[in-house]
Design a protein around this motif. Structure first.
Motif, PDB file in Angstrom:
ATOM      1  N   LYS A   1      -8.067  11.366  53.400  1.00  0.00           N
ATOM      2  CA  LYS A   1      -8.837  12.057  52.355  1.00  0.00           C
ATOM      3  C   LYS A   1     -10.017  12.805  52.950  1.00  0.00           C
TER       4      LYS A   1
ATOM      5  N   MET B   1      -5.622  20.531  49.283  1.00  0.00           N
ATOM      6  CA  MET B   1      -5.473  19.243  49.956  1.00  0.00           C
ATOM      7  C   MET B   1      -4.040  18.723  49.855  1.00  0.00           C
ATOM      8  N   GLU B   2      -3.414  18.923  48.720  1.00  0.00           N
ATOM      9  CA  GLU B   2      -2.050  18.438  48.526  1.00  0.00           C
ATOM     10  C   GLU B   2      -1.032  19.225  49.355  1.00  0.00           C
TER      11      GLU B   2
ATOM     12  N   ARG C   1      -8.815  15.974  54.883  1.00  0.00           N
ATOM     13  CA  ARG C   1      -8.322  17.006  53.977  1.00  0.00           C
ATOM     14  C   ARG C   1      -9.467  17.656  53.190  1.00  0.00           C
ATOM     15  N   GLU C   2     -10.405  16.851  52.727  1.00  0.00           N
ATOM     16  CA  GLU C   2     -11.541  17.398  51.989  1.00  0.00           C
ATOM     17  C   GLU C   2     -12.361  18.341  52.855  1.00  0.00           C
TER      18      GLU C   2
ATOM     19  N   THR D   1      -6.756  25.755  43.960  1.00  0.00           N
ATOM     20  CA  THR D   1      -7.894  24.850  43.772  1.00  0.00           C
ATOM     21  C   THR D   1      -8.054  23.972  45.009  1.00  0.00           C
ATOM     22  N   LYS D   2      -9.193  23.303  45.098  1.00  0.00           N
ATOM     23  CA  LYS D   2      -9.429  22.394  46.216  1.00  0.00           C
ATOM     24  C   LYS D   2      -8.376  21.295  46.245  1.00  0.00           C
ATOM     25  N   GLU D   3      -8.053  20.761  45.083  1.00  0.00           N
ATOM     26  CA  GLU D   3      -7.060  19.678  45.014  1.00  0.00           C
ATOM     27  C   GLU D   3      -5.688  20.173  45.466  1.00  0.00           C
ATOM     28  N   GLN D   4      -5.315  21.380  45.060  1.00  0.00           N
ATOM     29  CA  GLN D   4      -4.038  21.943  45.482  1.00  0.00           C
ATOM     30  C   GLN D   4      -4.008  22.189  46.993  1.00  0.00           C
TER      31      GLN D   4
ATOM     32  N   ALA E   1     -10.458  21.595  53.224  1.00  0.00           N
ATOM     33  CA  ALA E   1     -10.485  22.363  51.976  1.00  0.00           C
ATOM     34  C   ALA E   1     -11.849  23.014  51.770  1.00  0.00           C
ATOM     35  N   ASP E   2     -12.913  22.289  52.038  1.00  0.00           N
ATOM     36  CA  ASP E   2     -14.259  22.847  51.872  1.00  0.00           C
ATOM     37  C   ASP E   2     -14.483  24.044  52.791  1.00  0.00           C
TER      38      ASP E   2
END
Length: 286
Positions: free
Chosen positions: A203, A238-239, A206-207, A233-236, A210-211
């Protein structure tokens, strides 16, 4: 001298100017070696010929690693890490790549540096044979492995000088890599610590990526999409990152390599950092 091929359509004056430049570059390179020319037999390493060229130079420096060499008329064998190189054009580089295989015995005319670690190639190499060199070649081709409880069997990839195994990372099989020159015990300890806290590290890495890279990913989407792009999006982000490998070092530094999930159209996402401070850099590469 190698590789000075006539270029199609050149006028005599231009051809002579180019040849003078090439001769100067070769002579400067050859001055680093002893003058004596020898008939040499050598064992090549795990990689073939590679080439490099500075921006202002017309010719390439072509080189290949050797693991042993000897004069043809001498019983003395030099073992270690050596570099065989020459200066030439792109055509010569391609010829050398075709003629000189990794893990092979070659014969060539050459000159040797004062310390014996570098050799200058003076003609095209051809297959060679010596029974002692053959024994060295067979030994170096044997797989090098070690087993570590909880991590599995590591195998040395001689082309990149690292040990590699496959491990489970949150249900996904990834490559775990140690550099051959790193302290193995420290690498093992750090790898086990990462795996024991895989969910948290996954996590966190990945965060961080993404940032750092989300804006760039959306810029790519805007430039590449024929239709109106959908904002990532940030969540996308990371996924969509797909972890492929982790390199861990003795000092606790690491490198995570991800497939990009087509956010950068096939480039890799590379996150580096260390186990004390966490990730500190994210890049799109490749």
């Amino acid at each position: 001298m190698l590789g000075f091929f006539k270029k199609k359509g050149e006028q005599p004056e231009e051809e002579q100017r180019v040849r003078n430049t090439e001769n100067k570059q070769f002579k400067e390179f050859a001055a680093r070696f002893r003058q004596e020319e020898l008939s040499i037999l050598a064992v090549t390493g795990a990689n073939g010929f590679g080439g490099g060229r500075a921006g202002t130079e017309k010719l390439w420096t072509a080189s290949i690693g050797l693991t042993a060499w000897m004069e043809e008329d001498s019983p003395d064998i030099h073992r270690g890490e050596f570099v065989l190189s020459t200066i030439g054009d792109e055509q010569l580089l391609e010829v050398l790549r075709r003629r000189t295989r990794p893990d092979f015995i070659i014969k060539f005319r050459g000159r040797v540096s004062e310390d014996g670690k570098r050799l200058l190639l003076l003609d095209l190499p051809e297959p060679g044979f010596d029974s002692d060199l053959k024994a060295i070649l067979e030994e170096q081709k044997k797989p090098v492995t070690f087993w570590e409880e909880g991590l599995g069997t590591f195998t040395l990839d001689r082309q990149v000088d690292w040990f590699e195994t496959e491990v489970d990372w949150l249900g996904t099989e990834i490559s775990l890599v140690f550099d051959q020159d790193e302290n193995r015990a420290d690498c093992v300890r750090n790898a086990k610590a990462l795996l024991a806290d895989a969910a948290s590290w996954d996590k966190r890495v990945r965060e961080y990526a993404a940032d750092d890279l989300l804006t760039s990913a959306n810029d790519w989407a805007e430039q590449m999409e024929d239709e109106e792009p959908q904002e990532i999006t940030k969540e996308q982000f990371m996924e969509r990152m797909e972890l492929e490998s982790i390199e861990i070092r003795a000092d606790g530094s690491f490198e995570f390599w991800f497939a990009d999930g087509d956010m950068f159209y096939g480039h890799s996402i590379h996150v580096s950092g260390d186990m004390e401070k966490g990730p500190d850099r994210a890049d799109m590469e490749g």
